[in-house]
Design a protein around this motif. Sequence first.
Motif, mmCIF file in Angstrom:
data_model
loop_
_atom_site.group_PDB
_atom_site.id
_atom_site.type_symbol
_atom_site.label_atom_id
_atom_site.label_comp_id
_atom_site.label_asym_id
_atom_site.label_seq_id
_atom_site.Cartn_x
_atom_site.Cartn_y
_atom_site.Cartn_z
ATOM 1 N N THR A 1 0.839 -1.197 0.000
ATOM 2 C CA THR A 1 0.000 0.000 0.000
ATOM 3 C C THR A 1 0.874 1.247 0.000
ATOM 4 O OG1 THR A 1 -1.697 -1.205 1.228
ATOM 5 C CG2 THR A 1 -1.861 1.194 1.217
ATOM 6 N N VAL A 2 0.511 2.201 -0.843
ATOM 7 C CA VAL A 2 1.299 3.431 -0.997
ATOM 8 C C VAL A 2 0.374 4.624 -0.826
ATOM 9 C CG1 VAL A 2 2.688 4.789 -2.635
ATOM 10 C CG2 VAL A 2 2.904 2.296 -2.584
ATOM 11 N N VAL A 3 0.904 5.675 -0.219
ATOM 12 C CA VAL A 3 0.209 6.955 -0.161
ATOM 13 C C VAL A 3 0.930 7.885 -1.125
ATOM 14 C CG1 VAL A 3 -0.518 8.905 1.262
ATOM 15 C CG2 VAL A 3 -0.486 6.591 2.231
ATOM 16 N N VAL A 4 0.215 8.298 -2.162
ATOM 17 C CA VAL A 4 0.759 9.231 -3.144
ATOM 18 C C VAL A 4 0.398 10.632 -2.660
ATOM 19 C CG1 VAL A 4 0.737 9.965 -5.554
ATOM 20 C CG2 VAL A 4 0.406 7.537 -4.991
ATOM 21 N N ILE A 5 1.396 11.413 -2.305
ATOM 22 C CA ILE A 5 1.167 12.783 -1.857
ATOM 23 C C ILE A 5 1.175 13.662 -3.098
ATOM 24 C CG2 ILE A 5 1.982 14.688 -0.417
ATOM 25 C CD1 ILE A 5 1.180 12.240 1.241
ATOM 26 N N VAL A 6 0.054 14.347 -3.325
ATOM 27 C CA VAL A 6 -0.069 15.225 -4.484
ATOM 28 C C VAL A 6 -0.229 16.664 -4.015
ATOM 29 C CG1 VAL A 6 -1.018 13.447 -6.001
ATOM 30 C CG2 VAL A 6 -2.565 14.894 -4.686
ATOM 31 N N SER B 1 -2.305 24.619 -4.671
ATOM 32 C CA SER B 1 -1.870 24.960 -3.312
ATOM 33 C C SER B 1 -2.499 24.078 -2.242
ATOM 34 C CB SER B 1 -2.163 26.433 -3.002
ATOM 35 O OG SER B 1 -1.499 27.254 -3.924
ATOM 36 N N ARG B 2 -2.940 22.896 -2.617
ATOM 37 C CA ARG B 2 -3.542 21.961 -1.674
ATOM 38 C C ARG B 2 -2.735 20.662 -1.724
ATOM 39 N NH1 ARG B 2 -9.427 22.218 -2.215
ATOM 40 N NH2 ARG B 2 -9.247 23.629 -0.485
ATOM 41 N N THR B 3 -2.371 20.153 -0.548
ATOM 42 C CA THR B 3 -1.630 18.905 -0.454
ATOM 43 C C THR B 3 -2.553 17.837 0.115
ATOM 44 O OG1 THR B 3 0.421 20.132 -0.082
ATOM 45 C CG2 THR B 3 0.435 17.796 0.501
ATOM 46 N N VAL B 4 -2.646 16.713 -0.591
ATOM 47 C CA VAL B 4 -3.540 15.618 -0.199
ATOM 48 C C VAL B 4 -2.818 14.306 -0.442
ATOM 49 C CG1 VAL B 4 -5.732 14.457 -0.725
ATOM 50 C CG2 VAL B 4 -5.621 16.940 -0.735
ATOM 51 N N GLY B 5 -3.051 13.336 0.428
ATOM 52 C CA GLY B 5 -2.539 11.990 0.231
ATOM 53 C C GLY B 5 -3.623 11.093 -0.333
ATOM 54 N N MET B 6 -3.244 10.273 -1.310
ATOM 55 C CA MET B 6 -4.185 9.335 -1.927
ATOM 56 C C MET B 6 -3.657 7.920 -1.707
ATOM 57 S SD MET B 6 -5.069 11.406 -5.468
ATOM 58 C CE MET B 6 -3.653 10.719 -6.279
ATOM 59 N N VAL B 7 -4.449 7.100 -0.999
ATOM 60 C CA VAL B 7 -4.045 5.717 -0.729
ATOM 61 C C VAL B 7 -4.374 4.866 -1.949
ATOM 62 C CG1 VAL B 7 -4.375 3.712 0.764
ATOM 63 C CG2 VAL B 7 -4.462 6.027 1.734
ATOM 64 N N VAL B 8 -3.355 4.144 -2.448
ATOM 65 C CA VAL B 8 -3.517 3.248 -3.591
ATOM 66 C C VAL B 8 -2.930 1.885 -3.223
ATOM 67 C CG1 VAL B 8 -3.454 5.168 -5.240
ATOM 68 C CG2 VAL B 8 -1.340 3.945 -4.710
ATOM 69 N N ASP B 9 -3.300 0.860 -3.983
ATOM 70 C CA ASP B 9 -2.839 -0.496 -3.678
ATOM 71 C C ASP B 9 -1.364 -0.700 -3.973
ATOM 72 O OD1 ASP B 9 -5.396 -1.121 -2.860
ATOM 73 O OD2 ASP B 9 -5.952 -2.075 -4.744
ATOM 74 N N GLY B 10 -0.821 0.050 -4.900
ATOM 75 C CA GLY B 10 0.589 -0.055 -5.248
ATOM 76 C C GLY B 10 0.899 0.846 -6.419
ATOM 77 N N VAL B 11 2.167 1.224 -6.536
ATOM 78 C CA VAL B 11 2.633 2.071 -7.636
ATOM 79 C C VAL B 11 3.524 1.216 -8.515
ATOM 80 C CG1 VAL B 11 4.082 4.059 -8.189
ATOM 81 C CG2 VAL B 11 2.475 4.188 -6.301
#
Length: 172
Positions: A94-99, A103-113
């Motif tokens: 599991t990976v959290v992609v920080i985007v 001007s907004r920072t959000v983490g998106m949880v994905v199954d894998g990169v």
Amino acid sequence: MSGSSMPPAAPPPPTPGGERELVAREVLAFKLGEEEYGIDIQSVQELRGYEAVTRIANAPPYLMGVVNLRGIIVPIMDLRVKFGIGAPRYDQFTVVVIVNVASRTVGMVVDGVSDVITLTAEQLRPPPELGAMVATGYLVGMGVLDDRMLILVDVARLVCNGDVAAMEKMAA
């Protein structure tokens, strides 16, 4: 991810008919369930392993909570839940992609990169017409690479919605 040979890519402007022009782009490919998705690499700040979040009361189910990322409170959304792909699972892949978008920072949880892919204009297709019953507002198109097909997601539409803004205010 820095060192990309392509200049920063803004979202393609709408054409006179309202649809977005499909232009070559670099995307970060990731998995959700059995499907492969892609987001514009220019919006990716970093990749992190999954860690526990601080839950926020009354948040929508896909907004898991927030984490403190070097002094910045970052909302974390689970894309598997957001897209209705099934029960979330959290393991060593599991990976959290920080985007970072608008001007907004959000983490998106994905199954894998999996990788970073350069898609040419010839490899891009418009999003499918699925009718009003299926929410496709986050889709910008499809990437076709030999035997692979990537569902291309507009990160700005995911990150700049009212739920994420409301969670940021609650956490502040």
